[in-house]
Each structure stands twice: as structure tokens, then as C-alpha cells.
Motif scaffolding. Sequence first.
Motif, mmCIF file in Angstrom:
data_model
loop_
_atom_site.group_PDB
_atom_site.id
_atom_site.type_symbol
_atom_site.label_atom_id
_atom_site.label_comp_id
_atom_site.label_asym_id
_atom_site.label_seq_id
_atom_site.Cartn_x
_atom_site.Cartn_y
_atom_site.Cartn_z
ATOM 1 N N MET A 42 0.817 -1.204 0.000
ATOM 2 C CA MET A 42 0.000 0.000 0.000
ATOM 3 C C MET A 42 0.857 1.264 0.000
ATOM 4 O O MET A 42 0.639 2.202 0.752
ATOM 5 N N ILE A 43 1.857 1.277 -0.887
ATOM 6 C CA ILE A 43 2.702 2.467 -1.000
ATOM 7 C C ILE A 43 1.998 3.566 -1.787
ATOM 8 O O ILE A 43 2.328 4.744 -1.646
ATOM 9 N N ASN A 44 1.047 3.169 -2.638
ATOM 10 C CA ASN A 44 0.263 4.110 -3.436
ATOM 11 C C ASN A 44 -1.223 3.854 -3.233
ATOM 12 O O ASN A 44 -1.635 2.741 -2.902
ATOM 13 N N ALA A 45 -2.024 4.902 -3.450
ATOM 14 C CA ALA A 45 -3.482 4.781 -3.428
ATOM 15 C C ALA A 45 -4.026 5.472 -4.670
ATOM 16 O O ALA A 45 -3.613 6.591 -4.997
ATOM 17 N N ALA A 93 -10.019 6.253 -3.990
ATOM 18 C CA ALA A 93 -9.645 6.318 -2.574
ATOM 19 C C ALA A 93 -10.794 6.777 -1.682
ATOM 20 O O ALA A 93 -10.874 6.386 -0.516
ATOM 21 N N HIS A 94 -11.697 7.597 -2.226
ATOM 22 C CA HIS A 94 -12.815 8.094 -1.414
ATOM 23 C C HIS A 94 -13.889 7.043 -1.189
ATOM 24 O O HIS A 94 -14.836 7.265 -0.438
ATOM 25 N N LYS A 95 -13.731 5.873 -1.826
ATOM 26 C CA LYS A 95 -14.707 4.798 -1.685
ATOM 27 C C LYS A 95 -14.131 3.558 -1.004
ATOM 28 O O LYS A 95 -14.878 2.756 -0.448
ATOM 29 N N LYS A 96 -12.806 3.392 -1.048
ATOM 30 C CA LYS A 96 -12.181 2.179 -0.531
ATOM 31 C C LYS A 96 -12.073 2.211 1.001
ATOM 32 O O LYS A 96 -11.703 3.228 1.583
ATOM 33 N N PRO A 97 -12.387 1.091 1.668
ATOM 34 C CA PRO A 97 -12.322 1.052 3.138
ATOM 35 C C PRO A 97 -10.963 1.458 3.708
ATOM 36 O O PRO A 97 -10.897 2.083 4.761
ATOM 37 N N SER A 98 -9.879 1.116 3.010
ATOM 38 C CA SER A 98 -8.541 1.409 3.519
ATOM 39 C C SER A 98 -8.241 2.898 3.547
ATOM 40 O O SER A 98 -7.401 3.358 4.334
ATOM 41 N N PHE A 99 -8.893 3.664 2.681
ATOM 42 C CA PHE A 99 -8.525 5.067 2.498
ATOM 43 C C PHE A 99 -9.646 6.064 2.768
ATOM 44 O O PHE A 99 -9.388 7.254 2.943
ATOM 45 N N LYS A 100 -10.885 5.597 2.791
ATOM 46 C CA LYS A 100 -12.030 6.504 2.835
ATOM 47 C C LYS A 100 -11.976 7.471 4.016
ATOM 48 O O LYS A 100 -12.101 8.689 3.844
ATOM 49 N N LYS A 101 -11.778 6.947 5.220
ATOM 50 C CA LYS A 101 -11.737 7.816 6.397
ATOM 51 C C LYS A 101 -10.515 8.723 6.379
ATOM 52 O O LYS A 101 -10.555 9.855 6.888
ATOM 53 N N LEU A 102 -9.433 8.247 5.811
ATOM 54 C CA LEU A 102 -8.214 9.049 5.748
ATOM 55 C C LEU A 102 -8.386 10.230 4.806
ATOM 56 O O LEU A 102 -7.828 11.312 5.046
ATOM 57 N N LYS A 137 3.177 -1.646 20.328
ATOM 58 C CA LYS A 137 3.825 -1.145 19.115
ATOM 59 C C LYS A 137 2.947 -0.106 18.438
ATOM 60 O O LYS A 137 1.753 -0.335 18.218
ATOM 61 N N VAL A 138 3.529 1.046 18.108
ATOM 62 C CA VAL A 138 2.812 2.129 17.441
ATOM 63 C C VAL A 138 3.594 2.521 16.195
ATOM 64 O O VAL A 138 4.801 2.780 16.265
ATOM 65 N N ILE A 139 2.903 2.559 15.042
ATOM 66 C CA ILE A 139 3.556 2.929 13.783
ATOM 67 C C ILE A 139 2.708 3.978 13.078
ATOM 68 O O ILE A 139 1.485 3.819 12.956
ATOM 69 N N PHE A 140 3.346 5.022 12.594
ATOM 70 C CA PHE A 140 2.694 6.029 11.772
ATOM 71 C C PHE A 140 3.159 5.813 10.327
ATOM 72 O O PHE A 140 4.365 5.812 10.063
ATOM 73 N N THR A 141 2.206 5.624 9.433
ATOM 74 C CA THR A 141 2.550 5.275 8.056
ATOM 75 C C THR A 141 1.809 6.166 7.054
ATOM 76 O O THR A 141 0.878 6.889 7.420
ATOM 77 N N CYS A 142 2.212 6.072 5.792
ATOM 78 C CA CYS A 142 1.590 6.918 4.764
ATOM 79 C C CYS A 142 1.581 6.232 3.416
ATOM 80 O O CYS A 142 2.259 5.223 3.191
ATOM 81 N N THR A 143 0.806 6.823 2.509
ATOM 82 C CA THR A 143 0.741 6.374 1.122
ATOM 83 C C THR A 143 0.656 7.592 0.227
ATOM 84 O O THR A 143 0.195 8.663 0.652
ATOM 85 N N ILE A 144 1.107 7.451 -1.019
ATOM 86 C CA ILE A 144 1.085 8.537 -1.999
ATOM 87 C C ILE A 144 -0.087 8.325 -2.952
ATOM 88 O O ILE A 144 -0.250 7.228 -3.510
ATOM 89 N N LEU A 145 -0.874 9.357 -3.143
ATOM 90 C CA LEU A 145 -2.004 9.282 -4.064
ATOM 91 C C LEU A 145 -1.515 9.421 -5.503
ATOM 92 O O LEU A 145 -0.662 10.259 -5.809
ATOM 93 N N THR A 146 -2.083 8.598 -6.377
ATOM 94 C CA THR A 146 -1.688 8.615 -7.788
ATOM 95 C C THR A 146 -2.901 8.837 -8.685
ATOM 96 O O THR A 146 -4.045 8.732 -8.243
ATOM 97 N N LYS A 147 -2.616 9.112 -9.952
ATOM 98 C CA LYS A 147 -3.678 9.327 -10.936
ATOM 99 C C LYS A 147 -3.195 8.849 -12.304
ATOM 100 O O LYS A 147 -2.033 8.450 -12.472
ATOM 101 N N GLU A 148 -4.087 8.897 -13.268
ATOM 102 C CA GLU A 148 -3.712 8.567 -14.647
ATOM 103 C C GLU A 148 -2.622 9.522 -15.117
ATOM 104 O O GLU A 148 -2.626 10.713 -14.777
#
Length: 221
Positions: free
Chosen positions: A72-75, A80-89, A139-150
Amino acid sequence: MCGRYTLLADELEILQEFGLEKNIKSYQPSFNIAPGQNVLAIIHDGKEKRAGYLRWGLVPSWAKDEKIGYKMINARSETAHKKPSFKKLMARKRCLITADSFYEWEKTDEGKQPKRIQLPDRQVFAFAGLWDKWVQEDKVIFTCTILTKEANEFMQGIHHRMPIILPKNKQDEWIKPEQQSPDQAYDFLQTIKDDPLTAYNVNRYVNAAKNDDAACIEPMM
């Protein structure tokens, strides 16, 4: 997609570019930032903008295994506004991921050719990103992903996807502390207009994530 990038700017440049008041703890530039590494990101905590490090590869708060981050390095910004992994984020955990170029691999008859892609008019810029906090036992981890497009017209000959690079006047708006709906965040991304890009070939030396020196960005003759 976006799988490697650079951040070579000095700390002062970054502070000035993003209007940050506090120094960046343990800042280190890099010629070859790769998934799984800690990357410099900026959030707004409701009072001020803060820069710090997030691990690249999103681990959602509900995930059972942190290894999911490597997938999940990219979204995809289109969904992203519909997927469970990203919607709330999309609604409340948006971030800027700082960079000054990124790499992409163009398919050629001789194999995949790495290219370094830059913004000729901007020394430092930000990818639109999402972040999350994962807690399991102690254990606490803060992570991120980069949004992509066409890919836009420039990138189409190199790769069919590209990271979303925020215009300078849109950076603060992306991370403003007010909660938005996922659909509002999606709509905002549709307003983004691309800055001009340039690209040049670099050596396949950059393919190995362990290589992190000036040879990664040297133009191929």
C-alpha cells in the motif's frame, strides 16, 4: 505509480517552502527514497503545520499485520474516497509528502530504463498523501501512502500512472485541519492542474534501494 523519489533540499529550503516554524528533527536528505523507509511528511494538527517522519507503506489502523504496508505504498485517487482502507483518511488524515524529484521506469527494447523526473520551476514540492496510526499491543507505527492518478500527456510515454503533485497554492488547502467528506477531498483532487515536468535517463544503479548517493541522479551520457 510512485515507487522511488528523492529529497535533496537542505532543511532551510524545506522550512521556507512549506512555511514551517520548527526545525525538522533528524532531517536527512536522500538520493533514493524507497518503500518501507521513513519519509518526511507534513500535517496540520489543528494549531500549526508540523513536519515529521512516517513510514512509507500504509498500515490501516484496523490491519492485523503491519506487513500489509508493503502493498500500500500508493493509493488510486480515483477510488480512494470509496475504498475502506482510504475513505476515512481522505476525510481527516491528509498529508504532504515532500520531494524534489521522483523516478519512473520506462519500458524499452533493452529493458526498463529509469528516469528522474523533476519540476523545472520548483525546487521542492509535495505529493498528496494519506496517513494513519497503527497500534498493536505496545507497538505504534505512523505510516503513509502517496495518491496517484492517470498519467498526463508528458508522463504517458513513460508510465500509465503518476503521483499527484500539489501546486504550491494548494498544499495548505490539502492538509487544512477542518474535516471534509471523502467526496469533498476527491473533488478537490480533480481541481489539481499539473506543473510542467522534465525527465532524463539515469543509470540502473538506482534500481537497488541500498544505493543512496549522487550516482543515482547522474545523467546517462
